[in-house]
Write an enzyme that holds these catalytic residues in place. Structure first.
Site, PDB file in Angstrom:
ATOM      1  N   HIS A  53      -2.240  -5.438   1.715  1.00 45.66           N
ATOM      2  CA  HIS A  53      -3.544  -6.114   1.602  1.00 45.66           C
ATOM      3  C   HIS A  53      -3.286  -7.537   1.138  1.00 45.66           C
ATOM      4  CE1 HIS A  53      -7.567  -7.231   0.257  1.00 45.66           C
ATOM      5  NE2 HIS A  53      -6.961  -7.737  -0.799  1.00 45.66           N
ATOM      6  N   GLU A 103      -9.634 -10.979  -7.377  1.00 43.36           N
ATOM      7  CA  GLU A 103      -8.810  -9.779  -7.179  1.00 43.36           C
ATOM      8  C   GLU A 103      -7.654  -9.733  -8.183  1.00 43.36           C
ATOM      9  OE1 GLU A 103      -7.826  -9.675  -2.994  1.00 43.36           O
ATOM     10  OE2 GLU A 103      -9.898  -9.228  -2.438  1.00 43.36           O
ATOM     11  N   TYR A 131     -12.573  -2.377  -3.555  1.00 50.81           N
ATOM     12  CA  TYR A 131     -13.065  -2.386  -2.168  1.00 50.81           C
ATOM     13  C   TYR A 131     -14.591  -2.267  -2.098  1.00 50.81           C
ATOM     14  CZ  TYR A 131      -8.381  -2.191  -0.092  1.00 50.81           C
ATOM     15  OH  TYR A 131      -7.104  -2.490   0.325  1.00 50.81           O
ATOM     16  N   LYS A 162       0.813  -1.223   0.000  1.00 54.64           N
ATOM     17  CA  LYS A 162       0.000   0.000   0.000  1.00 54.64           C
ATOM     18  C   LYS A 162       0.853   1.283   0.000  1.00 54.64           C
ATOM     19  CE  LYS A 162      -3.960  -2.169   2.288  1.00 54.64           C
ATOM     20  NZ  LYS A 162      -5.000  -1.992   3.335  1.00 54.64           N
ATOM     21  N   ASN A 212      -2.041   0.389   6.711  1.00 52.11           N
ATOM     22  CA  ASN A 212      -1.518  -0.866   7.281  1.00 52.11           C
ATOM     23  C   ASN A 212      -0.640  -1.651   6.307  1.00 52.11           C
ATOM     24  OD1 ASN A 212      -3.530  -1.803   5.637  1.00 52.11           O
ATOM     25  ND2 ASN A 212      -4.574  -3.028   7.184  1.00 52.11           N
TER      26      ASN A 212
HETATM   27  P1  CMP Z   1      -7.441  -4.479   3.680  1.00 51.14           P
HETATM   28  O1  CMP Z   1      -6.975  -5.853   4.002  1.00 51.14           O
HETATM   29  O2  CMP Z   1      -6.851  -3.814   2.515  1.00 51.14           O
HETATM   30  O3  CMP Z   1      -9.024  -4.522   3.498  1.00 51.14           O
HETATM   31  C1  CMP Z   1      -9.865  -3.449   3.840  1.00 51.14           C
HETATM   32  C2  CMP Z   1      -9.116  -2.312   4.430  1.00 51.14           C
HETATM   33  O4  CMP Z   1      -9.900  -1.358   5.072  1.00 51.14           O
HETATM   34  C3  CMP Z   1      -8.207  -2.826   5.512  1.00 51.14           C
HETATM   35  O5  CMP Z   1      -7.159  -3.573   4.949  1.00 51.14           O
HETATM   36  C4  CMP Z   1      -7.818  -1.562   6.226  1.00 51.14           C
HETATM   37  O6  CMP Z   1      -6.709  -0.935   5.653  1.00 51.14           O
HETATM   38  C5  CMP Z   1      -9.051  -0.703   5.996  1.00 51.14           C
HETATM   39  N1  CMP Z   1      -9.761  -0.516   7.255  1.00 51.14           N
HETATM   40  C6  CMP Z   1     -10.329  -1.458   8.000  1.00 51.14           C
HETATM   41  N2  CMP Z   1     -10.866  -0.912   9.106  1.00 51.14           N
HETATM   42  C7  CMP Z   1     -10.622   0.422   9.022  1.00 51.14           C
HETATM   43  C8  CMP Z   1     -10.932   1.521   9.850  1.00 51.14           C
HETATM   44  N3  CMP Z   1     -11.596   1.365  10.988  1.00 51.14           N
HETATM   45  N4  CMP Z   1     -10.513   2.730   9.453  1.00 51.14           N
HETATM   46  C9  CMP Z   1      -9.833   2.896   8.279  1.00 51.14           C
HETATM   47  N5  CMP Z   1      -9.531   1.875   7.448  1.00 51.14           N
HETATM   48  C10 CMP Z   1      -9.908   0.652   7.832  1.00 51.14           C
END
Ligand code: CMP
Length: 140
Positions: A117, A128, A51, A11, A114
């Site tokens: 993904h 995906e 998403y 990311k 984070n």
């Molecule tokens: P990902 O695995 O990419 O799938 C969905 C994403 O939404 C997740 O990782 C996080 O990066 C994001 N996400 C999940 N919960 C939150 C939250 N409370 N606030 C912001 N982003 C979120």
């Protein structure tokens, strides 16, 4: 389980800190082989489609904005039980809950930023990876 493929994204928070190689080193050490990889700037439409399952969540707008804010590296990873192996080495979505040695424990900044993904099932992995790679771009 056998050899599987999974879909991965490094990311924007990680690419802008020049952590692509460091993240890939963790994946490779975990037995995952990078069989397709490209660095792209996701469009809003691509991020919204990718998403879509989260479109009703309060963080959806923030998530799309973040994923289009800087380049990402989209990947296909291959290995024994790759979906689970990748999820284990990524660590928990919330980095404060991620185990030592995982990508998110090492590098993630927050639950939103984070670093990586990963697909949550083999079925979703196929859907995906098809959004970003044609069959002949994946070379095992
Ligand atoms: P990902 O695995 O990419 O799938 C969905 C994403 O939404 C997740 O990782 C996080 O990066 C994001 N996400 C999940 N919960 C939150 C939250 N409370 N606030 C912001 N982003 C979120």
């Amino acid at each position: 389980m056998g050899v599987q493929r999974t879909f991965s994204i490094i990311k924007p928070d990680a690419t802008i800190r020049n952590l692509t190689g460091a993240v890939n080193a963790i994946f490779e050490k975990a037995g995952l082989r990078i069989v397709a990889q490209k660095r792209i700037l996701m469009t809003q439409a691509q991020a919204e489609t990718f998403y879509a399952v989260h479109s009703e969540r309060p963080f959806f707008g923030e998530l799309v904005e973040f994923m289009t804010s800087a380049p990402v590296v989209v990947q296909v990873l291959e290995g024994e039980n790759a979906v689970l192996a990748h999820r284990e080495v990524m660590g928990a979505t919330n980095p404060s809950e991620a185990a030592d040695g995982t990508v998110r424990k090492e590098f993630a900044l927050s639950i939103g930023e984070n670093s990586v993904h990963g697909s949550d099932s083999e079925e979703n992995a196929a859907l995906e990876m098809a959004q970003f790679f044609s069959g002949n771009e994946i070379v095992g």
